[in-house]
Scaffold this motif. Structure first.
Motif, mmCIF file in Angstrom:
data_model
loop_
_atom_site.group_PDB
_atom_site.id
_atom_site.type_symbol
_atom_site.label_atom_id
_atom_site.label_comp_id
_atom_site.label_asym_id
_atom_site.label_seq_id
_atom_site.Cartn_x
_atom_site.Cartn_y
_atom_site.Cartn_z
ATOM 1 N N ARG A 128 34.392 41.302 32.299
ATOM 2 C CA ARG A 128 35.740 41.702 31.902
ATOM 3 C C ARG A 128 35.920 41.309 30.444
ATOM 4 O O ARG A 128 35.314 40.350 29.984
ATOM 5 C CB ARG A 128 36.804 40.965 32.734
ATOM 6 C CG ARG A 128 36.735 41.228 34.238
ATOM 7 C CD ARG A 128 37.164 42.650 34.607
ATOM 8 N NE ARG A 128 37.153 42.863 36.049
ATOM 9 C CZ ARG A 128 36.094 43.232 36.757
ATOM 10 N NH1 ARG A 128 34.935 43.432 36.145
ATOM 11 N NH2 ARG A 128 36.173 43.389 38.063
ATOM 12 N N CYS A 130 38.966 41.079 26.991
ATOM 13 C CA CYS A 130 40.362 41.126 26.585
ATOM 14 C C CYS A 130 40.534 42.206 25.518
ATOM 15 O O CYS A 130 39.925 42.118 24.450
ATOM 16 C CB CYS A 130 40.796 39.780 26.039
ATOM 17 S SG CYS A 130 42.459 39.834 25.374
ATOM 18 N N SER A 147 43.334 34.333 37.105
ATOM 19 C CA SER A 147 42.616 35.553 37.434
ATOM 20 C C SER A 147 43.190 36.780 36.721
ATOM 21 O O SER A 147 44.392 37.048 36.774
ATOM 22 C CB SER A 147 42.672 35.770 38.956
ATOM 23 O OG SER A 147 42.098 37.024 39.261
ATOM 24 N N GLY A 148 42.346 37.502 36.007
ATOM 25 C CA GLY A 148 42.757 38.744 35.366
ATOM 26 C C GLY A 148 43.495 38.592 34.048
ATOM 27 O O GLY A 148 43.894 39.582 33.442
ATOM 28 N N LYS A 149 43.682 37.307 33.581
ATOM 29 C CA LYS A 149 44.421 37.099 32.319
ATOM 30 C C LYS A 149 43.544 36.367 31.300
ATOM 31 O O LYS A 149 42.777 35.472 31.657
ATOM 32 C CB LYS A 149 45.684 36.251 32.576
ATOM 33 C CG LYS A 149 46.692 36.887 33.531
ATOM 34 C CD LYS A 149 47.422 38.042 32.873
ATOM 35 C CE LYS A 149 48.344 38.743 33.884
ATOM 36 N NZ LYS A 149 48.791 40.055 33.390
ATOM 37 N N CYS A 150 43.720 36.734 30.031
ATOM 38 C CA CYS A 150 42.939 36.107 28.962
ATOM 39 C C CYS A 150 43.396 34.664 28.726
ATOM 40 O O CYS A 150 44.593 34.407 28.596
ATOM 41 C CB CYS A 150 43.101 36.915 27.668
ATOM 42 S SG CYS A 150 42.185 36.220 26.278
ATOM 43 N N ALA A 155 46.680 38.272 27.628
ATOM 44 C CA ALA A 155 46.654 39.717 27.909
ATOM 45 C C ALA A 155 45.880 39.995 29.200
ATOM 46 O O ALA A 155 45.070 39.176 29.638
ATOM 47 C CB ALA A 155 46.012 40.467 26.736
ATOM 48 N N SER A 156 46.148 41.150 29.810
ATOM 49 C CA SER A 156 45.433 41.525 31.031
ATOM 50 C C SER A 156 44.018 41.958 30.685
ATOM 51 O O SER A 156 43.806 42.769 29.789
ATOM 52 C CB SER A 156 46.159 42.673 31.731
ATOM 53 O OG SER A 156 47.379 42.206 32.253
ATOM 54 N N VAL A 158 40.355 43.731 31.129
ATOM 55 C CA VAL A 158 39.921 45.039 31.622
ATOM 56 C C VAL A 158 38.397 45.084 31.745
ATOM 57 O O VAL A 158 37.680 44.275 31.158
ATOM 58 C CB VAL A 158 40.392 46.200 30.707
ATOM 59 C CG1 VAL A 158 41.904 46.269 30.656
ATOM 60 C CG2 VAL A 158 39.821 46.041 29.305
#
Ligand SMILES: [Zn+2]
Length: 222
Positions: A128, A130, A147-150, A155-156, A158
């Protein structure tokens, strides 16, 4: 130490470059990251590159060569460098050659991380990144705190669309085809070493230490 890393995404170049960079106190110059950071920060070069990419054209060698040369002239690169994602064409390889000749310096070794497709797929599917600050994560190996965040900017995160398994196989084939002339270029000059990208981090570090020593890297920083 002055080394170049070759290998497809997922070969572990980034991980090993970071370890070597700390150990030998030389910068890890990842051409892709460098380009992305220029684009993100809208530097003069970044604006040019952005326009070129938006027109769907290839960034010309001269621009990439100059970007790398600027980095290699910095005091931090006095003791050497780890190049990753550069050179990518024979023209770039020649330019690097000329640049080093001009400084009366030599390359130590070009490392090719030969990696099998199953290993690459397994490693890439968890990556993943940022989109805001460019930080990289891996859901198993380098998970973010939330989880899923920088971790850096919140930021979310991807997934790169080209990290999906169905595209990885094709990309590996393309990589090997495109890189063959460069590998040959360094082979002829006696700089090429193939190392097993499938190995675990510690195993491969042990291999790298031996290869580097064989190419005289130990003496070159003393
Ligand atoms: Zn971030």
């Amino acid at each position: 130490m002055r080394i170049i890393l070759f290998g497809p995404p997922g070969a572990g170049k980034g991980t090993h470059a970071q370890i070597l960079s700390r150990k030998w106190q030389v910068p890890h110059l990842a051409a892709g990251d460098l380009l992305r950071s220029h684009i993100r920060e809208l530097t003069e070069v970044g604006k040019k590159v952005k326009a070129i990419l938006e027109r769907g054209e290839l960034v010309p060698d001269v621009l990439i060569n100059e970007l790398i040369a600027v980095e290699l002239r910095k005091p931090v690169a006095r003791r050497g460098f780890i190049l990753d994602g550069y050179p990518r064409t024979l023209g770039q390889a020649d330019a690097l050659d000329e640049f080093l000749k001009g400084k009366n310096e030599n390359l130590d070794v070009a490392l090719y991380f030969k990696t099998s497709v199953d290993v690459v797929i397994d490693r890439l599917t968890g990556r993943r990144f940022c989109p805001e600050c460019g930080a990289n994560y891996h859901i198993r190996n380098i998970p973010p705190k939330v989880s899923g965040k920088c971790d850096r900017c919140g930021a979310s995160l991807v997934e790169r669309s080209d990290d999906r398994p169905e595209t990885v196989r094709r990309r590996l084939e393309v990589y090997e085809k495109d890189t063959a002339p460069l590998l040959n270029y360094y082979q002829v000059k006696g700089f090429l070493e193939e190392v097993p990208g499938d190995f675990d981090v510690d195993e491969l570090q042990a291999v790298l230490a031996k290869v580097l020593e064989r190419h005289g890297v130990r003496e070159s920083i003393r």
